[in-house]
Design a protein around this motif. Structure first.
Motif, PDB file in Angstrom:
ATOM      1  N   GLY A 237       9.446   9.864  -4.328  1.00 20.49           N
ATOM      2  CA  GLY A 237       8.522   8.887  -4.914  1.00 20.49           C
ATOM      3  C   GLY A 237       8.261   9.174  -6.385  1.00 20.49           C
ATOM      4  N   HIS A 238       8.020  10.422  -6.682  1.00 23.49           N
ATOM      5  CA  HIS A 238       7.700  10.811  -8.059  1.00 23.49           C
ATOM      6  C   HIS A 238       8.931  10.752  -8.968  1.00 23.49           C
ATOM      7  CE1 HIS A 238       7.154  13.682 -11.375  1.00 23.49           C
ATOM      8  NE2 HIS A 238       5.896  13.256 -11.360  1.00 23.49           N
ATOM      9  N   ASP A 239      10.039  11.248  -8.467  1.00 17.89           N
ATOM     10  CA  ASP A 239      11.229  11.377  -9.337  1.00 17.89           C
ATOM     11  C   ASP A 239      11.990  10.060  -9.504  1.00 17.89           C
ATOM     12  OD1 ASP A 239      10.588  13.993  -9.555  1.00 17.89           O
ATOM     13  OD2 ASP A 239      12.408  14.791  -8.611  1.00 17.89           O
ATOM     14  N   TYR A 240      11.943   9.187  -8.489  1.00 18.71           N
ATOM     15  CA  TYR A 240      12.828   8.015  -8.531  1.00 18.71           C
ATOM     16  C   TYR A 240      12.097   6.666  -8.551  1.00 18.71           C
ATOM     17  CZ  TYR A 240      16.028  11.731  -7.165  1.00 18.71           C
ATOM     18  OH  TYR A 240      16.734  12.912  -7.113  1.00 18.71           O
ATOM     19  N   PHE A 241      10.842   6.610  -8.099  1.00 19.03           N
ATOM     20  CA  PHE A 241      10.096   5.346  -8.162  1.00 19.03           C
ATOM     21  C   PHE A 241       9.400   5.305  -9.526  1.00 19.03           C
ATOM     22  CE2 PHE A 241       9.363   5.252  -3.221  1.00 19.03           C
ATOM     23  CZ  PHE A 241      10.730   5.160  -3.048  1.00 19.03           C
ATOM     24  N   LEU A 242      10.206   5.097 -10.568  1.00 20.07           N
ATOM     25  CA  LEU A 242       9.719   5.383 -11.918  1.00 20.07           C
ATOM     26  C   LEU A 242       8.471   4.592 -12.278  1.00 20.07           C
ATOM     27  CD1 LEU A 242      13.113   5.795 -13.808  1.00 20.07           C
ATOM     28  CD2 LEU A 242      11.687   7.521 -12.679  1.00 20.07           C
ATOM     29  N   ARG A 243       8.407   3.339 -11.849  1.00 18.62           N
ATOM     30  CA  ARG A 243       7.245   2.533 -12.261  1.00 18.62           C
ATOM     31  C   ARG A 243       6.013   2.807 -11.399  1.00 18.62           C
ATOM     32  NH1 ARG A 243       9.395  -3.313 -13.209  1.00 18.62           N
ATOM     33  NH2 ARG A 243      11.277  -2.663 -12.121  1.00 18.62           N
ATOM     34  N   HIS A 244       6.185   3.529 -10.301  1.00 20.74           N
ATOM     35  CA  HIS A 244       5.029   3.928  -9.488  1.00 20.74           C
ATOM     36  C   HIS A 244       4.652   5.396  -9.717  1.00 20.74           C
ATOM     37  CE1 HIS A 244       6.074   0.279  -7.188  1.00 20.74           C
ATOM     38  NE2 HIS A 244       4.818   0.284  -6.792  1.00 20.74           N
ATOM     39  N   LYS A 245       5.400   6.043 -10.618  1.00 23.90           N
ATOM     40  CA  LYS A 245       5.256   7.491 -10.809  1.00 23.90           C
ATOM     41  C   LYS A 245       3.805   7.911 -11.050  1.00 23.90           C
ATOM     42  CE  LYS A 245       7.889  10.867 -13.459  1.00 23.90           C
ATOM     43  NZ  LYS A 245       9.346  10.835 -13.369  1.00 23.90           N
TER      44      LYS A 245
ATOM     45  N   VAL B 106       0.854  -1.198   0.000  1.00 22.00           N
ATOM     46  CA  VAL B 106       0.000   0.000   0.000  1.00 22.00           C
ATOM     47  C   VAL B 106       0.891   1.250   0.000  1.00 22.00           C
ATOM     48  CG1 VAL B 106      -1.903   1.219   1.135  1.00 22.00           C
ATOM     49  CG2 VAL B 106      -1.707  -1.262   1.408  1.00 22.00           C
ATOM     50  N   LEU B 107       0.551   2.197  -0.867  1.00 22.33           N
ATOM     51  CA  LEU B 107       1.198   3.515  -0.816  1.00 22.33           C
ATOM     52  C   LEU B 107       0.157   4.517  -0.341  1.00 22.33           C
ATOM     53  CD1 LEU B 107       3.234   3.811  -4.177  1.00 22.33           C
ATOM     54  CD2 LEU B 107       3.942   2.863  -1.981  1.00 22.33           C
ATOM     55  N   VAL B 108       0.510   5.273   0.690  1.00 27.01           N
ATOM     56  CA  VAL B 108      -0.395   6.299   1.209  1.00 27.01           C
ATOM     57  C   VAL B 108       0.282   7.658   1.004  1.00 27.01           C
ATOM     58  CG1 VAL B 108      -1.766   7.043   3.203  1.00 27.01           C
ATOM     59  CG2 VAL B 108      -1.142   4.623   2.957  1.00 27.01           C
ATOM     60  N   GLY B 109      -0.482   8.620   0.463  1.00 28.16           N
ATOM     61  CA  GLY B 109       0.113   9.917   0.140  1.00 28.16           C
ATOM     62  C   GLY B 109      -0.287  11.009   1.126  1.00 28.16           C
ATOM     63  N   PHE B 110       0.606  12.007   1.271  1.00 27.30           N
ATOM     64  CA  PHE B 110       0.384  13.130   2.198  1.00 27.30           C
ATOM     65  C   PHE B 110       0.880  14.418   1.570  1.00 27.30           C
ATOM     66  CE2 PHE B 110       0.769   9.286   4.521  1.00 27.30           C
ATOM     67  CZ  PHE B 110      -0.193   9.378   5.516  1.00 27.30           C
ATOM     68  N   GLU B 111       0.242  15.512   1.995  1.00 24.10           N
ATOM     69  CA  GLU B 111       0.713  16.808   1.494  1.00 24.10           C
ATOM     70  C   GLU B 111       1.937  17.293   2.247  1.00 24.10           C
ATOM     71  OE1 GLU B 111      -2.458  19.654   1.441  1.00 24.10           O
ATOM     72  OE2 GLU B 111      -3.560  18.521  -0.084  1.00 24.10           O
ATOM     73  N   THR B 112       2.103  16.813   3.474  1.00 17.84           N
ATOM     74  CA  THR B 112       3.269  17.279   4.251  1.00 17.84           C
ATOM     75  C   THR B 112       4.091  16.094   4.737  1.00 17.84           C
ATOM     76  OG1 THR B 112       2.143  17.203   6.394  1.00 17.84           O
ATOM     77  CG2 THR B 112       1.949  19.262   5.124  1.00 17.84           C
TER      78      THR B 112
ATOM     79  N   GLU C  23       4.700  16.572  -5.457  1.00 17.23           N
ATOM     80  CA  GLU C  23       4.675  17.180  -4.117  1.00 17.23           C
ATOM     81  C   GLU C  23       4.267  16.177  -3.046  1.00 17.23           C
ATOM     82  OE1 GLU C  23       5.428  20.455  -3.996  1.00 17.23           O
ATOM     83  OE2 GLU C  23       5.675  20.351  -6.175  1.00 17.23           O
ATOM     84  N   THR C  24       4.070  14.922  -3.443  1.00 18.89           N
ATOM     85  CA  THR C  24       3.495  13.954  -2.501  1.00 18.89           C
ATOM     86  C   THR C  24       4.556  13.250  -1.654  1.00 18.89           C
ATOM     87  OG1 THR C  24       1.720  13.555  -4.077  1.00 18.89           O
ATOM     88  CG2 THR C  24       2.003  11.905  -2.344  1.00 18.89           C
ATOM     89  N   HIS C  25       4.351  13.274  -0.346  1.00 19.85           N
ATOM     90  CA  HIS C  25       5.181  12.506   0.588  1.00 19.85           C
ATOM     91  C   HIS C  25       4.484  11.158   0.794  1.00 19.85           C
ATOM     92  CE1 HIS C  25       7.304  16.261   1.613  1.00 19.85           C
ATOM     93  NE2 HIS C  25       6.115  16.804   1.431  1.00 19.85           N
ATOM     94  N   LEU C  26       5.286  10.103   0.921  1.00 21.63           N
ATOM     95  CA  LEU C  26       4.689   8.765   0.928  1.00 21.63           C
ATOM     96  C   LEU C  26       4.898   8.018   2.241  1.00 21.63           C
ATOM     97  CD1 LEU C  26       5.852   7.208  -2.476  1.00 21.63           C
ATOM     98  CD2 LEU C  26       3.529   7.959  -1.862  1.00 21.63           C
ATOM     99  N   ALA C  27       3.915   7.170   2.554  1.00 25.94           N
ATOM    100  CA  ALA C  27       4.144   6.074   3.497  1.00 25.94           C
ATOM    101  C   ALA C  27       4.008   4.798   2.667  1.00 25.94           C
ATOM    102  CB  ALA C  27       3.116   6.096   4.619  1.00 25.94           C
TER     103      ALA C  27
ATOM    104  N   VAL D  38       1.939   8.839  -7.966  1.00 29.84           N
ATOM    105  CA  VAL D  38       2.528   9.755  -6.983  1.00 29.84           C
ATOM    106  C   VAL D  38       2.817  11.123  -7.601  1.00 29.84           C
ATOM    107  CG1 VAL D  38       4.397  10.013  -5.301  1.00 29.84           C
ATOM    108  CG2 VAL D  38       3.711   7.713  -6.023  1.00 29.84           C
ATOM    109  N   GLY D  39       2.211  12.155  -7.033  1.00 25.54           N
ATOM    110  CA  GLY D  39       2.490  13.512  -7.510  1.00 25.54           C
ATOM    111  C   GLY D  39       3.865  13.977  -7.034  1.00 25.54           C
TER     112      GLY D  39
END
Ligand SMILES: Cc1cc2nc3c(=O)[nH]c(=O)nc-3n(C[C@H](O)[C@H](O)[C@H](O)COP(=O)(O)OP(=O)(O)OC[C@H]3O[C@@H](n4cnc5c(N)ncnc54)[C@H](O)[C@@H]3O)c2cc1C
Length: 467
Positions: free
Chosen positions: A258-266, A222-228, A272-276, A269-270
């Motif tokens: 997450g956005h710049d380096y997890f290329l296949r999950h891009k 599971v990937l959970v996204g956050f603004e901060t 600006e998105t921080h991930l859990a 993931v926005g």
């Protein structure tokens, strides 16, 4: 003491022995290049030859012969260590454990395997034969050996539930061969395990290990996204403390990683998105989603049980040092740190470091259980500029109460607690009287009066001889 390389090779010629300089150099390298500091200093390192024993009897023969000819021996699992642990700094023999890969015994809660067994293969065998899985494995499970994990690793996937390799109960026994005129075979249990756990093979060649198992699950990623970044870490800490929700992995990763380096999950993931990033047992998913829904900042971005996961790497390959690997593939100038954010104010420490360094040190925290308490094991990325700045960044962490386990050093002491482990040193005196095993990795052996306070990189004298 000068090594008789040719004599040693001739005496072992009937074993699987390789002295082709090209392949020997390949087998002399690990992921040391993760560190710009180590890359600059270890690139030339190579052994003289590689021996790959097929049995414990062949290990004994190889070591007995090396001892007789004063030849250094550096044991190699799969060479995925990333501090140069497996680099033969004084040349000599690389003892490659690849043929010793048998899974010998699977029982309730326990597996016994030869040291060279690839962990994913051990896991597969345990699942197939008993419905159990390894409790703990590095994110390199698909390539790393079980002996290399115990000799060179520290924890990883599963540490949110089970802690690290140093915790009593995560290694059940270690069988090893000493480096003496007549090598002995010892079995370590209880506190003795720490003599060889995370000792980089300086005090014995591990031939077999027993580790614990747990019921196997088809973990849901599971990937959970956050603004901060604060939101992501407060959420992760809350979930980590839910004792009834069974997790195998829980990490936070700051934007824009997450956005710049997890290329296949891009696509999930926005920028600006921080991930859990979590691995959740299927029966715990409903509870996991329930507590996630209670946090209004959290947005579930990806679930492997719901979304098309075809072609995506598993969540654990976004975590631990795979986060660094993914970043390095996009931007080779990136490196990383290992930081402990101690409890109970680990989240405050995480946030404080981001406040100080901003995007120069993008956050990455593995939530782990240590001594029954949740803490943060940081593997933040570093946008590397100079070695001086890297050292400064580490010094600031230490000054702010966030100890560094320096991944830019190849010795046990500098990469660990910056002090000698008397148990491991005493054991080395017993098992390796000539100091032939993985020379240069234990400062206390080479230079008992070394001053760790200088924070200078320890340069093993034999390194020059190997160049
Ligand atoms: C992308 C990436 C992700 C990683 N993730 C993790 C992680 O999640 N957790 C973690 O702890 N580490 C991690 N690591 C580090 C490393 O992958 C692991 O520690 C791994 O388990 C090492 O196994 P190996 O077989 O490759 O060992 P090697 O690199 O071959 O050896 C590691 C050390 O152990 C010694 N050694 C190997 N086999 C034996 C033996 N049989 N007897 C005695 N000494 C031996 C070697 O001499 C060396 O000092 C990661 C590394 C990378 C590159």
């Amino acid at each position: 003491m000068s090594a008789d390389i040719e004599g040693c090779k001739a005496a072992l010629a009937h074993l699987d022995l390789d002295d082709n300089p090209k392949t020997v150099k390949q087998k002399s390298r690990d992921f040391f290049w993760y560190s710009p500091t180590l890359k600059a200093r270890l690139d030339h390192v190579t052994a003289d030859f590689v021996v790959a024993p097929r049995t414990e009897a062949e290990v004994i023969e190889a070591v007995r012969t090396a001892f007789a000819h004063d030849v250094p021996v550096t044991t190699r699992g799969a060479g995925t260590g990333n501090y140069g642990q497996a680099m033969p700094l004084a040349g000599g023999m690389v003892l490659h454990m690849k043929h010793m890969a048998a899974v010998k015994e699977i029982g309730p809660g326990r597996v016994v395997a030869e040291a060279g067994a690839i962990m994913a293969e051990v896991d597969k065998a345990c699942r197939a034969q008993s419905g159990q899985e390894l409790r703990l494995h590095p994110s390199t499970v698909n390539t790393a050996s079980i002996g290399g994990f115990i000799a060179g690793g520290s924890g990883g996937v599963g540490s949110i539930r089970w802690g690290g390799l140093r915790d009593a109960g995560n290694i059940l026994s270690i069988r090893l061969v000493t480096c003496e005129a007549e090598p002995r075979v010892l079995t370590l249990t209880g506190d003795e395990i720490h003599k060889a756990n995370h000792a980089y093979g300086v005090n014995g060649i591990i031939t077999e290990v027993a580790v614990p198992l747990a019921p196997a699950y088809d973990w849901v990623d599971v990937l959970v996204g956050f603004e901060t970044w604060e939101g992501a870490n407060r959420y992760a800490d809350m979930v980590a403390n839910q004792d009834a929700i069974l997790l195998k992995e829980l990490a936070t990763v700051a934007a824009p990683v997450g956005h710049d380096y997890f290329l296949r999950h891009k696509k999930f993931v926005g920028r600006e998105t921080h991930l859990a990033v979590a691995m959740v047992a299927p029966h715990a998913l409903d509870a996991f989603l329930t507590v996630t829904a209670r946090d209004r900042r959290a947005e579930v971005l990806f679930r492997s049980d719901r979304d098309d996961a075809q072609g995506l790497p598993p969540a654990y390959e976004l975590a631990w040092n795979h986060t660094t690997l993914r970043a390095l593939r996009v931007d080779p100038s990136i490196t990383y740190l290992q930081v402990l954010y101690g409890a109970p104010d680990h989240v405050e420490k995480i946030l404080r470091m981001t406040e100080i360094f901003g995007d120069e040190v993008p956050g990455h925290v593995e939530f782990v259980r240590m001594d029954g308490r949740v803490r943060g094991a940081g593997l933040p990325l570093v946008r590397f500029t100079t070695e001086e700045r890297l050292e400064e960044i580490m010094a600031i962490h230490e000054a702010e109460g966030c100890p560094i386990f320096n991944p830019h050093r190849y010795t046990l002491e500098e990469g660990g607690m910056k002090q000698t482990d008397p148990l491991q040193l005493a054991f080395k005196r017993e098992t390796d009287p000539k100091g032939l095993l993985n020379p240069g990795k234990m400062i206390a052996w080479d230079d008992p009066d070394y001053d760790f306070e200088t924070n200078q990189l320890y340069l093993f004298p034999g390194l020059a001889a190997a160049s």
